[in-house]
Every structure is written in C-alpha cells, then in structure tokens.
Design an enzyme around this catalytic site. Structure first.
Site, PDB file in Angstrom:
ATOM      1  N   ASN A  40      40.653  35.258  41.028  1.00  0.00           N
ATOM      2  CA  ASN A  40      39.811  34.068  41.124  1.00  0.00           C
ATOM      3  C   ASN A  40      39.387  33.656  39.726  1.00  0.00           C
ATOM      4  OD1 ASN A  40      38.521  32.061  42.658  1.00  0.00           O
ATOM      5  ND2 ASN A  40      36.564  33.123  42.530  1.00  0.00           N
ATOM      6  N   ALA A  83      38.246  44.915  38.884  1.00  0.00           N
ATOM      7  CA  ALA A  83      37.572  46.064  39.491  1.00  0.00           C
ATOM      8  C   ALA A  83      37.974  46.232  40.952  1.00  0.00           C
ATOM      9  CB  ALA A  83      36.060  45.908  39.375  1.00  0.00           C
ATOM     10  N   LYS A  84      38.001  45.138  41.679  1.00  0.00           N
ATOM     11  CA  LYS A  84      38.317  45.222  43.107  1.00  0.00           C
ATOM     12  C   LYS A  84      39.787  45.549  43.341  1.00  0.00           C
ATOM     13  CE  LYS A  84      34.213  44.467  44.779  1.00  0.00           C
ATOM     14  NZ  LYS A  84      33.511  45.524  45.529  1.00  0.00           N
ATOM     15  N   TYR A 107      35.541  41.032  37.955  1.00  0.00           N
ATOM     16  CA  TYR A 107      35.361  41.394  39.361  1.00  0.00           C
ATOM     17  C   TYR A 107      36.712  41.620  40.047  1.00  0.00           C
ATOM     18  CZ  TYR A 107      33.405  41.058  44.130  1.00  0.00           C
ATOM     19  OH  TYR A 107      33.029  41.297  45.428  1.00  0.00           O
ATOM     20  N   ALA A 108      37.676  40.729  39.778  1.00  0.00           N
ATOM     21  CA  ALA A 108      39.008  40.861  40.375  1.00  0.00           C
ATOM     22  C   ALA A 108      39.684  42.142  39.912  1.00  0.00           C
ATOM     23  CB  ALA A 108      39.866  39.647  40.025  1.00  0.00           C
TER      24      ALA A 108
END
Length: 248
Positions: free
Chosen positions: A150, A159-160, A156-157
């Site tokens: 995103n 890490a996920k 965040y991307a």
C-alpha cells in the site's frame, strides 16, 4: 459452536483494544485462561477485568513488545507465576505511515520492531515449552497490506509480509512437535485506525470490498479461536484473509 480446549492458557498481545481484545474475550468464552498483554497497564487491565466480569479467567501484563529484553523478562515471569502458555496470538501492531522518501528511519524501525520482531521474541521464549509439551498453537495477525502492499505504508507492509514468512517457517520447524502456526490477514476492520479515515477515503475503500462493509473484530476473533482449538489440529502454515473479498 463449542470448540475443544483442554485446560489451555493463551497469551494475546495487543489485547487492550480492537481485534486483540475481541480475540482475548472469544478465547475466554471457550474456557481458555487468557493473559492480556498491551503496552498500557490500563488497557490490558480493563480487558482482563471485562473477561473476569463475564465469568472467564484472565490476567493482564503490561509489556512494550518492541523491547526484546522486556518480552524475555515477561515470559520468564509468566512461566514462573502462571505456568505453561499453550496458545500465543501475536496481534500487537502500530502504524507510522508516510511516503518512503519522507519516512524516517525511526518510523521504519519502530513499526518493524513492534509488528514483526516482537513476534520473533514471543515465539522464541514461549515456543520452547510448547515443543517440550508437544502441543501448541501460534497465530500471527498479519494484514492484507502484507499481501498487496500500500502506498504510504512501506514499513507496515514489510512488517506484515515478514509475519507471513515467519509463520510459514515456524510452521515447518515446529510441526514435528505438534505445534501449529498460522496467520490471519485482516482487511479493513472497524477499529480506532479505520474510524480515523476521512469519509472520502472510506468510500474508496468500500468500493473495493465486495461485501461492501468493514469487518468487525468479532469476524477475526472467531477464526483465531477456531485455529487455536483441537478441531484445527491439521491446519498449519496457512494464511487466511478476513477481508470481505478484497484479495481473492
């Protein structure tokens, strides 16, 4: 549906609110003893008290999951005072959004530490007793952003997505000891994060969700609880999207 749990204890991170709180409550409703973990003593304490008020068994523990030494100390304390943890749900997470060229090293590192590295520490310290007992359930709460990326969320991307790779590796390493490890990738769920979205952004998001609504924390919690039960003993290394059809 009543699932089978044989005198199990679960630890849920990020249990003070939102998805984590719903997971803790749902496990407790099935008779699981739950240790509610969050950075704030007040929020995890409130979650544990709500479980006890509903007739369940729960304790709370304030831990900064981004601090590996603090996680290690918490695990030692839990094993000394409470005993063996059978179920681990890594749910704690933060966002520090921004376009990559504007993203600070601090924002990158804090998101990776909280969302991904913390999972490594909890699994490392709580997983060994599971292997000795030859039973355990590990569920990592990733995100559809880890599957599709995103703009403005590179940290965040990453890490996920890392959580998904970690899940699959742990599933392979621990399978011989009858420990399962799975991941959930929620889409847009009704939490504090989505509540802050502007109306125009919310409209654009809903346009890409076939079911035309946000999910609820309960939508995620029910699947987590199933994956932690005896009934799910042949499911491991999988990633389940809970996203209303966003990613197919």
């Amino acid at each position: 549906m009543k699932l089978t749990f044989e005198n199990r204890t679960a630890l849920v991170t990020g249990a003070g609110r939102g998805i984590g709180r719903a997971i803790a409550a749902d496990l407790a409703a099935q008779g699981v003893r739950v240790i509610c973990v969050s950075k704030s003593a007040g929020s995890c304490g409130s979650a544990a008290e709500a479980i006890r008020s509903a007739g369940g068994a729960a304790e709370s523990l304030a831990v900064d999951v981004a601090d590996g030494a603090a996680v290690a100390a918490a695990c030692e304390k839990i094993q000394a005072e409470i005993g063996h943890v059978d179920i681990l749900v890594n749910n704690a997470g933060i966002t520090r959004d921004g376009l990559l060229f504007r993203m600070s090293s601090e924002d990158w590192e804090s998101v990776l530490a909280t969302n991904l590295t913390a999972c490594f520490h909890w699994i490392k310290h709580l997983g060994r007793p599971m292997t000795q007992k030859r039973w355990g359930r590990i569920v990592n709460i990733s995100s559809v952003i880890g599957l599709r990326g995103n703009a403005g969320q590179a940290n965040y991307a990453a890490a996920k997505a890392g959580m998904i790779g970690l899940t699959k590796s742990v599933a392979r390493e621990f399978a011989a000891r009858k420990i399962t490890c799975n991941a959930l990738a929620p889409g847009f769920i009704e939490t504090d994060m989505t509540a802050a979205l502007a109306e125009t952004a919310a409209d654009a998001i809903l346009a890409n969700i076939p079911l035309k609504r946000y999910g609820t924390p309960a939508d995620v919690a029910g699947l987590v609880t199933y994956l932690c039960s005896e009934e799910a003993n042949y499911i491991t290394g999988q990633v389940f999207t809970v996203d209303g059809g966003m990613v197919m």
